[in-house]
Design a protein around this motif. Structure first.
Motif, PDB file in Angstrom:
ATOM      1  N   VAL A   7       0.866  -1.180   0.000  1.00  0.00           N
ATOM      2  CA  VAL A   7       0.000   0.000   0.000  1.00  0.00           C
ATOM      3  C   VAL A   7       0.905   1.232   0.000  1.00  0.00           C
ATOM      4  CG1 VAL A   7      -1.807   1.293   1.156  1.00  0.00           C
ATOM      5  CG2 VAL A   7      -1.804  -1.209   1.282  1.00  0.00           C
ATOM      6  N   PHE A   8       0.734   2.073  -1.024  1.00  0.00           N
ATOM      7  CA  PHE A   8       1.493   3.315  -1.142  1.00  0.00           C
ATOM      8  C   PHE A   8       0.575   4.497  -0.853  1.00  0.00           C
ATOM      9  CE2 PHE A   8       3.500   0.296  -4.017  1.00  0.00           C
ATOM     10  CZ  PHE A   8       4.841   0.428  -3.720  1.00  0.00           C
ATOM     11  N   GLY A   9       1.115   5.493  -0.197  1.00  0.00           N
ATOM     12  CA  GLY A   9       0.379   6.725   0.025  1.00  0.00           C
ATOM     13  C   GLY A   9       1.119   7.890  -0.605  1.00  0.00           C
ATOM     14  N   LEU A  10       0.405   8.957  -0.905  1.00  0.00           N
ATOM     15  CA  LEU A  10       1.031  10.202  -1.342  1.00  0.00           C
ATOM     16  C   LEU A  10       0.398  11.345  -0.563  1.00  0.00           C
ATOM     17  CD1 LEU A  10       3.042  11.562  -3.334  1.00  0.00           C
ATOM     18  CD2 LEU A  10       1.058  12.109  -4.740  1.00  0.00           C
ATOM     19  N   ILE A  11       1.228  12.083   0.133  1.00  0.00           N
ATOM     20  CA  ILE A  11       0.769  13.254   0.872  1.00  0.00           C
ATOM     21  C   ILE A  11       1.304  14.496   0.181  1.00  0.00           C
ATOM     22  CG2 ILE A  11       2.730  13.182   2.494  1.00  0.00           C
ATOM     23  CD1 ILE A  11       0.701  14.173   4.656  1.00  0.00           C
ATOM     24  N   ASP A  12       0.456  15.500   0.053  1.00  0.00           N
ATOM     25  CA  ASP A  12       0.778  16.684  -0.737  1.00  0.00           C
ATOM     26  C   ASP A  12       0.336  17.929   0.030  1.00  0.00           C
ATOM     27  OD1 ASP A  12       1.233  18.508  -2.762  1.00  0.00           O
ATOM     28  OD2 ASP A  12      -0.562  17.989  -3.892  1.00  0.00           O
TER      29      ASP A  12
END
Length: 419
Positions: free
Chosen positions: A3-8
């Protein structure tokens, strides 16, 4: 399953300004490019007033509707340090963090205990509480899906900054209503190719025969499709390892004619590029420089770009020497110069020994550069630098609206007043 996340960071540059000025909380804020040229970051309030990305400041500020806007020059020292703080908050809470840009970071969310939605909500809240940066978080089984989820979290207020695309059924629902233009890795020319075959949405793209995708878009397109189908093709380190060049280019704050000032500028740009090299543990084996006049003020047009192979290095002194030698060869005294830059290519991992008798010298060089970087990191950028980069630097880009560097300059920290 990974599971990959991206926070921006939301309107990251503007959010950095707001973090230290509560008066800006609901005001329209715009951050300008180098030399106070055009808008490069806007809060939601500024967008609602019609301020567009790339709008020239000298035009936009005169519009009646822009009167409430608070304008800022780019404060890169502040933004870089706020990015570092955001990274440290994340690093303490997830197994691995990979910076993708100054305001975007991929997260390894695999096997985290507890409810994943609540965990991402807590991460987002922690970044707000500790770094004062509002964010959106998207996650899924691949990096491409995580990037798409992040975009959905940002564009749809009802998601409240969080989007989970780990469930294939939920993905299918979003794919059916999401344009192919919103997919990471699909550029404008690729969109035109796909639209010519009837592809408009992500669902259309995913449903195509992989052989057709490979023939139409090569292996790159096939990999994007595989990622959207839930097959992870990009490990957590793949994106950051693709750096091909490092550039330091700027428009001068005023037109320059004297070689002494132009030499200072090239030395400064080479020094900045060298710092970026060392930060990524790289060396460069090719250096090029560019210089040009202003094509819009009636001056004769002159632009020159020249490069040369060099012994692989990240030493500031070597790069300044090469840059200024190349620049002097293309400088013509008769012109007024408007822009210059240094570009490093043929990047490779540092600590390669390319000459048999260079080992001792390279160790001394590395120690000197490490000491200089450590001092500048601790006490602020430019505290210690080579004299050739100049002292006054009144040729630097205009920054008439620059805020304080609250976190990196002791004389500019926030002052608390007691009443």
């Amino acid at each position: 399953m990974p599971v990959f996340g991206l926070i921006d960071g939301n309107s990251f540059y503007c959010s950095c300004q707001r973090a230290f000025e509560p008066r800006l909380k609901r005001k329209p804020v715009v951050v300008l490019s180098n030399n106070d040229g055009c808008a490069i970051a806007r809060t939601r309030e500024a967008k609602s007033l019609g301020i567009k990305m790339g709008d020239p400041w000298h035009f936009a500020r005169k519009r009646p509707e822009a009167r409430p806007v608070v304008w800022y020059s780019s404060n890169y020292a502040l933004y870089a340090d706020m990015s570092r703080r955001m990274y440290e908050v994340l690093q303490a809470r997830v197994p691995a963090v990979e910076p993708y840009s100054i305001d975007e970071m991929f997260l390894d969310l695999t096997s985290l205990p507890g409810d994943l939605y609540q965990r991402c909500k807590d991460i987002r809240e922690a970044v707000w509480q500790e770094a004062k940066i509002p964010t959106c978080v998207g996650w899924g089984p691949t990096k491409t899906i995580a990037k798409l989820a992040n975009g959905l979290a940002k564009d749809h207020a009802r998601l409240e900054g969080l989007c989970d695309l780990t469930d294939p059924r939920i993905r299918a629902e979003w794919y059916a209503v999401t344009s192919i233009e919103d997919v990471w890795g699909i550029g404008r020319q690729t969109v035109k190719k796909l639209q010519s075959t009837g592809v408009e949405t992500v669902a259309d793209f995913v449903s195509l025969d992989p052989k057709l995708i490979r023939n139409l878009l090569t292996i790159v397109g096939a990999r994007v499709q595989a990622e959207l189908r839930g097959q992870s093709c990009l490990a957590l380190s793949d994106v950051s390892s693709s750096r091909k060049s490092i550039a330091s280019t700027r428009t001068f704050g005023r037109l320059l004619t004297e070689w002494s000032e132009i030499r200072e500028a090239f030395a400064h740009y080479a020094a900045r590029a060298a710092e970026k090299l060392r930060a990524e543990h790289l060396e460069s084996a090719h250096l090029s420089v560019l210089i040009q006049t202003n094509p819009h003020n009636g001056d004769p047009w002159y632009a020159k770009h020249v490069g040369a192979a060099i012994e692989p290095t990240s030493d500031t002194r070597d790069l300044i020497r090469h840059a200024t030698q190349l620049a002097e060869a293309i400088w013509i005294p008769a012109y007024r110069y408007f822009k210059a830059g240094v570009i490093l290519t043929d990047l490779r991992p540092a600590c390669r020994q390319s000459q048999l008798f260079a080992l001792r010298e390279s160790k001394v060089s590395a120690a000197a550069m490490t000491a200089m970087d450590a001092i500048n990191i601790r006490f602020g950028s430019g505290v210690i630098r080579l004299s050739s980069t100049g002292r006054n630097r009144d040729w630097q880009p205009r920054a008439s609206l620059l805020s304080d560097r609250y976190t990196t300059r002791l004389s500019e920290i926030v002052r608390v007043q007691s009443w």
